[in-house]
Design a protein around this motif. Structure first.
Motif, short mmCIF file in Angstrom:
data_model
loop_
_atom_site.label_atom_id
_atom_site.label_comp_id
_atom_site.label_asym_id
_atom_site.label_seq_id
_atom_site.Cartn_x
_atom_site.Cartn_y
_atom_site.Cartn_z
N ILE A 16 0.85 -1.19 0.00
CA ILE A 16 0.00 0.00 0.00
C ILE A 16 0.88 1.23 0.00
O ILE A 16 1.76 1.39 0.84
CB ILE A 16 -0.93 0.00 1.23
N LYS A 17 0.65 2.11 -0.95
CA LYS A 17 1.39 3.36 -1.08
C LYS A 17 0.39 4.52 -1.11
O LYS A 17 -0.73 4.36 -1.57
CB LYS A 17 2.22 3.38 -2.37
N PRO A 18 0.79 5.72 -0.63
CA PRO A 18 -0.10 6.87 -0.75
C PRO A 18 -0.42 7.14 -2.22
O PRO A 18 0.47 7.15 -3.06
CB PRO A 18 0.70 8.02 -0.14
N ASN A 19 -1.70 7.36 -2.51
CA ASN A 19 -2.14 7.56 -3.89
C ASN A 19 -2.78 8.93 -4.01
O ASN A 19 -3.86 9.16 -3.48
CB ASN A 19 -3.13 6.46 -4.27
N GLU A 20 -2.11 9.81 -4.69
CA GLU A 20 -2.66 11.15 -4.92
C GLU A 20 -3.77 11.03 -5.96
O GLU A 20 -3.58 10.49 -7.03
CB GLU A 20 -1.58 12.10 -5.42
N GLY A 21 -4.93 11.54 -5.64
CA GLY A 21 -6.04 11.49 -6.58
C GLY A 21 -6.88 10.22 -6.45
O GLY A 21 -7.70 9.94 -7.31
N GLY A 22 -6.67 9.46 -5.39
CA GLY A 22 -7.43 8.23 -5.21
C GLY A 22 -8.87 8.49 -4.82
O GLY A 22 -9.76 7.71 -5.14
N THR A 99 8.89 5.56 5.39
CA THR A 99 9.02 4.69 4.21
C THR A 99 10.30 3.86 4.27
O THR A 99 10.42 2.89 3.56
CB THR A 99 9.01 5.52 2.92
#
Length: 102
Positions: A16-22, A99
């Motif tokens: 799981i990674k931060p998703n901009e625009g999710g 991270t």
């Protein structure tokens, strides 16, 4: 690969990674957080001015309690302004450290 090996691998890296625009509304949320930060900085300036006034009044009137409270207010206001101004950098720094954890 056995099921236990897959569970152990998942515990180490779930992927799981931060998703901009999710999610919708992210620009609005960024705008709201920036506005809250601005209000906090404005409040810090106001409390710094009031605390400096209390400090000066306590010093010139001989009120040692007022002088001490004014000093504390100046330090707290300055610290709050420092943290509010550095909020983006602090979050980015600790997020970068996070991270690197394995």
């Amino acid at each position: 690969m056995y099921l236990t090996d897959q569970v152990i691998q998942l515990a180490y890296d779930p992927g799981i990674k931060p998703n901009e625009g999710g999610l919708p509304g992210l620009p609005v949320l960024k705008h709201v957080m920036g506005s809250i930060n601005l209000y906090g900085i404005i409040g810090s300036v106001g409390s710094l001015a009031i605390s400096a006034g209390v400090w000066a009044w306590g010093h010139h009137s001989g009120g040692h309690q007022a002088e001490a409270n004014g000093k504390k207010g100046v330090l707290v206001s300055s610290g709050a302004a420092l943290l509010l101004g550095a909020a983006n950098g602090l979050v980015a720094f600790f997020s970068g450290l996070g991270t690197q954890v394995h």
